[in-house]
Design a protein around this motif. Structure first.
Motif, mmCIF file in Angstrom:
data_model
loop_
_atom_site.group_PDB
_atom_site.id
_atom_site.type_symbol
_atom_site.label_atom_id
_atom_site.label_comp_id
_atom_site.label_asym_id
_atom_site.label_seq_id
_atom_site.Cartn_x
_atom_site.Cartn_y
_atom_site.Cartn_z
ATOM 1 N N PHE A 1 33.500 63.887 42.477
ATOM 2 C CA PHE A 1 33.537 64.816 43.612
ATOM 3 C C PHE A 1 34.765 65.728 43.581
ATOM 4 O O PHE A 1 35.071 66.367 44.564
ATOM 5 C CB PHE A 1 33.494 64.028 44.933
ATOM 6 C CG PHE A 1 32.193 63.306 45.138
ATOM 7 C CD1 PHE A 1 31.099 63.981 45.688
ATOM 8 C CD2 PHE A 1 32.036 61.983 44.762
ATOM 9 C CE1 PHE A 1 29.905 63.315 45.867
ATOM 10 C CE2 PHE A 1 30.841 61.333 44.937
ATOM 11 C CZ PHE A 1 29.762 61.988 45.482
ATOM 12 N N ARG B 1 38.370 52.767 53.141
ATOM 13 C CA ARG B 1 38.067 54.164 53.399
ATOM 14 C C ARG B 1 39.155 55.002 52.756
ATOM 15 O O ARG B 1 40.076 54.463 52.127
ATOM 16 C CB ARG B 1 38.028 54.464 54.919
ATOM 17 C CG ARG B 1 37.009 53.670 55.690
ATOM 18 C CD ARG B 1 35.612 54.257 55.605
ATOM 19 N NE ARG B 1 35.194 54.421 54.220
ATOM 20 C CZ ARG B 1 33.933 54.353 53.818
ATOM 21 N NH1 ARG B 1 32.964 54.157 54.686
ATOM 22 N NH2 ARG B 1 33.606 54.520 52.601
ATOM 23 N N PHE B 2 39.053 56.304 52.884
ATOM 24 C CA PHE B 2 40.094 57.111 52.230
ATOM 25 C C PHE B 2 40.434 58.332 53.050
ATOM 26 O O PHE B 2 39.622 58.797 53.868
ATOM 27 C CB PHE B 2 39.665 57.511 50.813
ATOM 28 C CG PHE B 2 38.326 58.180 50.775
ATOM 29 C CD1 PHE B 2 38.206 59.548 50.971
ATOM 30 C CD2 PHE B 2 37.178 57.443 50.537
ATOM 31 C CE1 PHE B 2 36.985 60.149 50.933
ATOM 32 C CE2 PHE B 2 35.947 58.052 50.513
ATOM 33 C CZ PHE B 2 35.843 59.411 50.705
ATOM 34 N N ARG C 1 31.510 67.226 50.289
ATOM 35 C CA ARG C 1 30.830 65.968 50.578
ATOM 36 C C ARG C 1 31.841 64.819 50.677
ATOM 37 O O ARG C 1 31.703 63.907 51.468
ATOM 38 C CB ARG C 1 29.793 65.681 49.491
ATOM 39 C CG ARG C 1 28.541 66.512 49.678
ATOM 40 C CD ARG C 1 27.534 66.223 48.602
ATOM 41 N NE ARG C 1 27.827 67.007 47.404
ATOM 42 C CZ ARG C 1 27.376 66.688 46.196
ATOM 43 N NH1 ARG C 1 26.667 65.598 46.021
ATOM 44 N NH2 ARG C 1 27.671 67.432 45.174
ATOM 45 N N LEU C 2 32.848 64.931 49.803
ATOM 46 C CA LEU C 2 33.885 63.891 49.834
ATOM 47 C C LEU C 2 34.738 64.066 51.087
ATOM 48 O O LEU C 2 35.067 63.085 51.760
ATOM 49 C CB LEU C 2 34.766 64.007 48.572
ATOM 50 C CG LEU C 2 35.683 62.825 48.291
ATOM 51 C CD1 LEU C 2 34.841 61.586 47.979
ATOM 52 C CD2 LEU C 2 36.630 63.126 47.153
ATOM 53 N N LEU D 1 33.228 62.710 54.118
ATOM 54 C CA LEU D 1 33.216 61.245 54.154
ATOM 55 C C LEU D 1 34.606 60.667 54.465
ATOM 56 O O LEU D 1 34.744 59.503 54.843
ATOM 57 C CB LEU D 1 32.748 60.747 52.776
ATOM 58 C CG LEU D 1 31.860 59.514 52.735
ATOM 59 C CD1 LEU D 1 30.595 59.752 53.565
ATOM 60 C CD2 LEU D 1 31.496 59.201 51.293
#
Lengths: 160, 489
Positions: free
Chosen positions: A29, A133-134, A151-152, A155
């Motif tokens: 990504f 998570r990040f 998209r990353l 998230l």
């Protein structure tokens, strides 16, 4: 290292299995500028600090990311990252100074301690209600020429 | 089927046209409808598959990060976008091991989604649902699947719209058919019905002056004109025929009357002639007897005073008188036969012939003639007349075999139904070219000095046979004999 070569490494903790797969997935990504790849065209995935991945990272060796073969490298200290031409540098929590990482063009830095992003790190792995998570510092990414997929970003957990 | 075809045959032309047109149109519409429907269905499935595949792929692409980083909540959010499409019933994400990862259900759907990835074809169409199952790849690596199910309400709508169109078309075609039949009725059926009625009247009333006064072009006009011409022709022919028939009838009546008149005249003339010849013959006898008698006295008593020439002349007078006597006898016999009404009684021809043969042999015992007479020839007839006939036939045979050393005369039956009798001899015979003259009075085929005769005998025989309702004919060859055949009623 010698010990690990003689006796089979113990299976890594679930946490690091997940983190290993996250590292591998981040690669999909994020876009790297073409000029950061050397003549050998390898993708250098570097780990600095105590290695708790066991073989969970090594299974990605040889996989290809946009035609770049992944090579997993273990570094003694972050300063080696420049010479190693790391494209992704994971800074373990127990590294000498896990937040003091020099920014390098075309290098995605991933950490796992609080304050990593504030020191110029790009992605920081955190634990949220028992799940990994990040957080993403998009500004840092842009400064070193990396493009993080929306998209990353969608998230990611918003930075503090 | 037989009932249907009979029912069809009894229908009027207009109705037939409507039925045929409606049947053909219905079948055509049905076929076209089925064809279009099949095409529509295929097109619908193609479009639906394309749409669902596109949608699933977009959802899958947007879910790659969520799958890669194990974030079902994010995936649920991604799937929730599908609510904007009212036809999507449910969607589900399955991670690479096939376990349910995230799902979406339309508000009215309560059925849970399967926990493991269903094994369905791609695409799958059931009664009211279409579904696709698409793989999700990240840089070529399979990381999961997306399932997308949608209703097929659009297809139901299409079906209804289609049915409606077909129904409207059918009504339109039916209306056109009815109008066409009304038009045809006026153009074709009515004139034909009128013609048929006219024909019926002509057939019943024999009125050939009737005409059809219909204005029409085309085939019907030709038909009407043809019919009128035919009536004209028939009328003329009939008039002519009736006139000819009347003429013929008149002619026939005239002819019959004339025949009757002529017959009466002929009968009168014949009777007059017969009585004339009878009385002449009869009256000729007295002077002849005088000639014969006195010439004999002259010869008996005064021959001494006559010289040879005188005696010879006198002999000639006497022979002439005798010959004339024979002639008168035969003429009287012929007249008698002609005037006589024959009786009908059993006659034994064999016995009659035997009697005649004995008389012949007695008259000339020198001659040797073999007679072959069939026995028991029984007939019905007049014995007197039959005797005259047989005397003539057997006498002729006797006479014309006179020069034969082995003469033979035969009486027998040639064939039956009707019975044909014959008298055959092996005498002088005759030339068949003159067979027709044999039975004419005074016609002789042989010279008198060769075979004496008056030429009346066979004419007499023929009259006898006719009186008996029979006939006589002859066959012969010169010097080989003659055969006389005769029949009696």
């Amino acid at each position: 290292m010698a010990a690990s070569a003689q006796t089979p490494a113990p299976p890594p903790a679930l946490e690091y299995q997940v983190k290993a797969s996250y590292l591998y997935n981040f690669v999909h990504f994020v876009s790297w500028p073409a000029d950061v790849f050397g003549d050998d065209d390898k993708f250098n995935l570097c780990v600095v600090g105590a290695d708790r991945f066991g073989n969970a990272l090594d299974i990605f060796t040889g996989e290809r990311v946009d035609n770049h073969e992944i090579i997993v490298r273990r570094l003694q200290q972050p300063a080696q990252a420049h010479d190693a031409r790391c494209h992704l540098l994971f800074v373990a929590a127990d590294a000498a100074d896990p937040t003091a990482i020099a920014s390098e063009r075309g290098m995605l830095t991933v950490g796992e301690v609080a304050g990593f992003l504030e020191q110029g790190g790009i992605i920081n792995l955190i634990e949220v209600r028992g799940r990994i998570r990040f957080q993403v510092n998009q500004q840092s990414a842009q400064q070193v020429g990396l493009i993080v997929s929306s998209r990353l970003l969608n998230l990611s957990t918003p930075p503090p | 089927m037989i009932n249907v075809s009979r029912f069809f045959r009894q229908m009027s032309l207009g109705r037939k046209v409507v039925v045929i047109k409606l049947t053909v149109s219905t079948i055509s519409l049905l076929l076209i409808g089925i064809g279009l429907l099949l095409h529509e269905r295929a097109e619908f499935e193609r479009q639906t598959t394309r749409k669902l595949t596109l949608l699933a792929d977009v959802v899958g692409l947007n879910s790659t990060a969520a799958l890669a980083f194990d974030d079902p909540a994010a995936a649920d959010e991604t799937l929730a976008v599908l609510a904007s499409d009212e036809h999507v019933l449910a969607a589900a994400l399955y991670e690479q091991h096939g376990n349910l990862f995230a799902h979406y259900r339309r508000g009215d759907i309560t059925a849970p989604l399967p926990e493991t990835m269903p094994a369905i074809g791609n695409p799958t169409f059931t009664d009211h649902e279409a579904a696709v199952l698409r793989p999700i790849r990240l840089k070529g690596k399979l990381i999961g699947h997306v399932y997308l199910g949608a209703d097929t309400d659009e297809w139901q709508e299409t079906l209804w719209a289609f049915g409606g169109s077909i129904a409207v078309l059918f009504l339109a075609v039916a209306a056109v058919s009815v109008f066409a039949s009304i038009w045809l009725q006026r153009q074709v059926a009515d004139p034909i019905s009128h013609l048929a009625e006219l024909m019926r009247r002509v057939g019943q009333e024999h009125d050939y002056t009737l005409r059809s006064y219909q204005r029409n072009d085309g085939e019907i006009g030709v038909l009407v004109d043809g019919f009128n011409n035919m009536l004209e022709e028939i009328g003329q022919n009939r008039t002519e025929l009736e006139r000819t028939r009347d003429e013929l009838r008149q002619f026939n009546a005239d002819l019959e009357q004339r025949v009757a008149e002529r017959t009466a005249q002929l009968e009168t003339a014949n009777k007059e002639l017969e009585s004339f010849s009878y009385s002449v013959s009869h009256d000729l006898r007295a002077p002849l007897r005088a000639i014969d008698g006195f010439s004999r006295i002259l010869l008996d008593e005064h021959s001494a005073t006559l010289n040879a020439d005188g005696r010879d002349s006198l002999e000639r007078v006497r022979r002439g008188a005798q010959r004339m006597g024979l002639l008168i006898d035969d003429l009287l016999k012929l007249a008698r036969v002609t005037r006589a009404e024959p009786t009908r009684e059993p006659v034994d021809l064999s016995a009659l012939a035997q009697d005649i043969v004995q008389t012949l042999q007695a008259q000339d015992p020198q001659r040797q003639v073999r007679f072959v007479l069939a026995p028991n020839l029984k007939v019905q007839g007049d014995p007197r007349l039959l005797r005259i006939a047989l005397e003539n036939l057997l006498g002729n045979a006797w006479k014309f075999t006179g020069t034969r050393p082995e003469a033979q005369v035969e009486l027998g039956v040639q064939s039956n139904t009707p019975t044909v009798y014959f008298v055959r001899d092996n005498g002088a015979g005759f030339d068949m070219n003159y067979a027709g003259k044999l039975f004419t009075p005074f016609q002789r085929l042989h010279a008198a000095h060769e075979f004496p005769g008056t030429g009346i005998g066979l004419a007499t025989v023929q009259r006898v046979m006719r009186k008996h309702g029979g006939r006589i004919w002859a066959e012969g060859t010169v010097d080989r004999g003659a055969t006389f055949y005769f029949t009696l009623n």
